[in-house]
Each structure stands twice: as structure tokens, then as C-alpha cells.
Design an enzyme around this catalytic site. Structure first.
Site, mmCIF file in Angstrom:
data_model
loop_
_atom_site.group_PDB
_atom_site.id
_atom_site.type_symbol
_atom_site.label_atom_id
_atom_site.label_comp_id
_atom_site.label_asym_id
_atom_site.label_seq_id
_atom_site.Cartn_x
_atom_site.Cartn_y
_atom_site.Cartn_z
ATOM 1 N N ALA A 130 42.635 60.774 41.786
ATOM 2 C CA ALA A 130 41.241 60.414 41.685
ATOM 3 C C ALA A 130 40.911 58.815 41.645
ATOM 4 C CB ALA A 130 40.680 61.183 40.809
ATOM 5 N N GLY A 339 48.106 23.509 54.547
ATOM 6 C CA GLY A 339 49.220 23.709 55.340
ATOM 7 C C GLY A 339 50.414 24.313 54.376
ATOM 8 N N GLU A 363 37.068 48.209 40.746
ATOM 9 C CA GLU A 363 35.796 48.812 40.540
ATOM 10 C C GLU A 363 35.054 49.198 41.857
ATOM 11 O OE1 GLU A 363 33.612 47.166 37.553
ATOM 12 O OE2 GLU A 363 35.295 46.246 36.577
#
Ligand SMILES: Cc1cc2nc3c(=O)[nH]c(=O)nc-3n(C[C@H](O)[C@H](O)[C@H](O)COP(=O)(O)OP(=O)(O)OC[C@H]3O[C@@H](n4cnc5c(N)ncnc54)[C@H](O)[C@@H]3O)c2cc1C
Length: 380
Positions: A130, A339, A363
Site C-alpha cells: 500500500a 562536467g 509524500e
């Protein structure tokens, strides 16, 4: 409309900058390498009032506004985004959930200690199955007499391994779906509560992230935050404010990366002149500065609405979406300006480049922010 900072806000920015440059900057790479949570610096931040900024003074907070809090997050993240992330989880997730949903007794018990940094807080909604779909929480809390018994495991919890207080979400009524999720405030040392695996991360490495495990963790009724079944809805309210802090964190990170790019461009010489004299480099700097300015306006607008007590669902999602994506671009361009030197750990852009990716994920991912915004657009 007023785009200026108050004198207090200018002082606040200066104070946080001094703290960040003095206490964090000399150690950021060392903490990043060791993945060590800087407990002493965190406690110092507490003493300075940086860990309870938006809470009332009678609860030990600093009584500041969300604009002030955004300035604080911005200045911390400009120097060390990982410390800023731990502060965000502590302030706008854990403590704020207690503030929004807790009763007076819970306020008095927890907020002063969290605001002073005596206790560190974490907030645990996400589970392995979840994540974006946090309504699919599986951890259970079952009523037993006047207690609740929690079982399950949470993942990706910021500060899991250093926290004394954890706000955790668990299902109390499976049939009611996301309206059956409740919030609990849990204390370190409670039997059946422990932190599990600590993640080894790409960036934000001194902010500990990991599992929170409930195994027959029994807590009295008084540890429930808010009413049964309101934990998920309250979490969404918490996240509305939390997104402003992650947006401000992203803004600070972008600013830090930009400043590093600007400084390097002025000193690095190629073809007999500073690379800042090449138009290709100037255009990068101009684009970065412009995008950062736009992100700053969006972050402060969301904070301003929050301070006025208005709904910030759409504006905080927009600010988080835009500022986090600007930060990713700025970290990338700042590294490009360096670079090959940007690819090594002697320059701060290497760390910004790794840290920044969390901003488009934590979040609520950028995709989820777009869903939140679209939901609001389609309502009208
Ligand atoms: C360093 C770190 C710190 C964290 N701290 C905390 C914390 O303190 N507390 C806490 O509770 N959680 C925390 N999190 C968890 C974070 O909020 C979740 O990682 C995030 O919400 C995404 O969930 P997920 O990782 O399971 O990804 P998933 O939900 O599995 O998403 C995978 C991909 O699918 C996309 N996706 C998912 N659903 C949809 C959809 N409906 N439409 C379009 N695209 C979709 C996502 O955008 C993403 O690109 C943290 C995570 C990290 C990495």
C-alpha cells in the site's frame, strides 16, 4: 499582493542559514557516506525552535506560519536535503498529525517534547502493498477490552530507527475500506513495536528510512488519534500540509544546486575563459534561476493559503509537483555545468543529484500529484 519578506522572516532565514552552514555543511558528506543520523545536530535544531515551527507557543512550538516553515525547510535543504527530510517527517507528518487529530491530553503529552527535539517523531502510513494506494492498508488493530492490538508491518518510514514517537495507521474496520483506517500514537518501548530493516538508499542517506513492525502490539484506547475510522482522512489532511514542506525542501535543494553551478561556472576556465562566458552555460543558469523563482512563488502561495486556513489540496499538490520536478532539472543541469567534476564526490552537486530523486516520490509521486490536481480541476 505583497511579494516581500517581513523583517522577522529575513532574520529567520539568516538564523537557519547560519545553523545549516555552521552545523550541517561541514559534515554532510561524512553523514552521507556513513548513513549516520546526525542526532546532535537534530537536537540543536530543536533547541533553536526549528522542530516545532508551526505549533502554538503554549505547546512548546515557535508559533510560526507555514511561510516561515517553508523558509526553514528551504534553508536546510539548500545545504543538506537529508536533514531537511527528517525534519519534514518529524514536523509536518508526525507532530502535525498529533496536532490535527489529537485531544488536549495528547497535545500536552507529545507536542512539547517533539517541538523541543527531546523526542523524535516518525509517521507510518506506507506498507509494502500500500504505497500510492495507501487506502489499501493491511496492518490491523483489533479491539480487546479497552485496548487495541496491532499487527502488521509498515515500510519506508522516515526516522523509523531514531524515533521515540510513531504515528501509525492500521485498519480497525475492514468492511469500511479506507474509512475503517485509524491512527495511533505509539511510544518507543511499547511491547510488540519495533523498527525493522533499515534501507540502504541512493540519496537522503543520513535520514533513516525503514520498517515499523507491529507484532501483538497492545496499546490502550487513549493512544488512538482522532476517532475510529478517521485515520486515513486525517492522513490526507496531514499530507496536504506535508506537501508544502516537501515542495519547500525541493526548492531549497534546487537553490543549493543552482548556487553550486553558478559558483563553479565563474571559476572553471576552458578555452582560456570562465565557462560562465559561454552562452550554453548562461542559458542553463538562466533557466534554472527562472524555474526556481516560479517554484518559489508556488510554494509560498500554497503556504499563504494554508496560513489563511483555506483548502490547499490543489495548490500544495501543484507546488510539490512543480518544485520537485524543477529540483530534478536543476540538480541535473548543475551537475552538467561541473562536467566530470560533478560526477565525483568532492563537489556538492553529486549529492544533490542523488538526493533529489526522492522529491518526486515521497509524500506522493508526481503521478499522484497530477491525479490530485485533476480531481480538483474536474470538480469545477
Ligand atoms: C526515502 C523515503 C522516505 C519515505 N518516508 C515515508 C514516511 O515517512 N512515511 C510514509 O508513510 N511513507 C514514506 N515513504 C513512502 C512514499 O510516500 C512512497 O514511496 C510513495 O507514496 C510511493 O509509493 P510506492 O513506493 O509504493 O510506489 P507505488 O505506489 O508502487 O508506485 C509505483 C509507480 O506507479 C505509479 N502509480 C501508482 N499508482 C498510480 C496511479 N493510480 N496512476 C498513475 N501512476 C500510478 C507511481 O507514481 C510510481 O511511479 C517514503 C519513501 C521513501 C523512498
Amino acid at each position: 499582493m505583497d511579494f516581500g519578506y517581513s523583517q522577522e522572516q529575513t532574520h529567520l532565514r539568516k538564523a537557519v542559514r547560519e545553523f545549516a552552514e555552521g552545523e550541517l555543511a561541514p559534515h554532510t558528506m561524512e553523514w552521507d557516506e556513513s548513513q549516520e543520523f546526525p542526532i546532535d545536530a537534530f537536537k540543536k535544531a530543536g533547541k533553536l525552535g526549528f522542530l516545532g515551527p508551526v505549533f502554538p507557543e503554549d505547546l512548546g512550538g515557535a508559533g510560526l506560519s507555514y511561510i516561515d516553515y517553508s523558509i526553514l525547510m528551504e534553508e536546510l535543504a539548500r545545504v543538506d536535503p537529508s536533514v531537511a527530510l527528517s525534519v519534514a517527517a518529524h514536523v509536518s507528518l508526525c507532530t502535525n498529525h498529533i496536532y490535527i487529530a489529537g485531544n488536549r491530553e495528547q497535545h500536552l503529552k507529545y507536542i512539547p517534547k517533539l517541538a523541543s527535539g527531546e523526542w523524535i517523531g516518525c509517521w507510518s502510513l506506507t506498507e509494502p502493498e500500500a504505497g500510492s494506494d495507501a487506502g489499501g492498508t493491511r496492518s490491523m488493530a483489533v479491539r480487546d477490552g479497552d485496548s487495541w492490538v496491532l499487527n502488521g508491518s509498515k515500510t519506508f518510514c522516515t526516522n523509523a530507527h531514531v524515533a521515540q514517537v510513531c504515528v501509525g495507521m492500521a485498519v480497525t474496520d475492514r468492511a469500511a475500506s479506507s474509512r475503517g483506517i485509524s491512527a495511533f500514537v505509539l511510544e518507543e518501548g511499547t511491547k510488540g513495536l519495533r523498527s525493522g530493516k533499515k534501507e540502504n538508499k541512493l540519496g537522503m542517506r543520513c535520514s533513516p528510512t525503514g520498517e515499523i513492525i507491529f507484532s501483538d502490539c497492545r496499546v490502550p484506547d487513549s493512544q488512538m488519534l482522532g476517532k475510529p475510522g478517521e485515520g486515513f482522512v486525517d492522513s490526507l489532511r496531514v499530507l496536504d500540509g506535508g506537501r508544502i514542506s516537501i515542495a519547500a525542501l525541493s526548492l531549497g535543494l534546487a537553490q543549493g544546486a543552482y548556487e553550486a553551478g553558478l559558483k563553479y561556472a565563474k571559476t572553471r576556465k576552458q578555452f582560456g575563459r570562465p565557462i560562465s562566458e559561454f552562452q550554453a552555460i548562461q542559458f542553463k543558469l538562466s533557466d534554472m534561476a527562472t524555474q526556481i523563482d516560479a517554484a518559489r512563488l508556488m510554494v509560498y502561495r500554497a503556504a499563504w493559503l494554508k496560513d489563511k486556513g483555506e483548502s490547499v489540496n490543489r495548490e500544495s499538490a501543484m507546488a510539490k509537483l512543480f518544485a520537485s520536478e524543477v529540483a530534478v532539472k536543476c540538480a541535473d543541469e548543475a551537475l552538467q555545468i561541473h562536467g566530470g567534476y560533478g560526477f565525483i564526490k568532492d563537489y556538492p552537486v553529486e549529492k544533490f543529484y542523488r538526493d533529489v530523486k526522492l522529491c518526486t516520490i515521497g509524500e506522493g509521486t508526481s503521478e499522484i500529484q497530477r491525479l490530485v490536481i485533476a480531481r480538483q480541476l474536474l470538480k469545477s
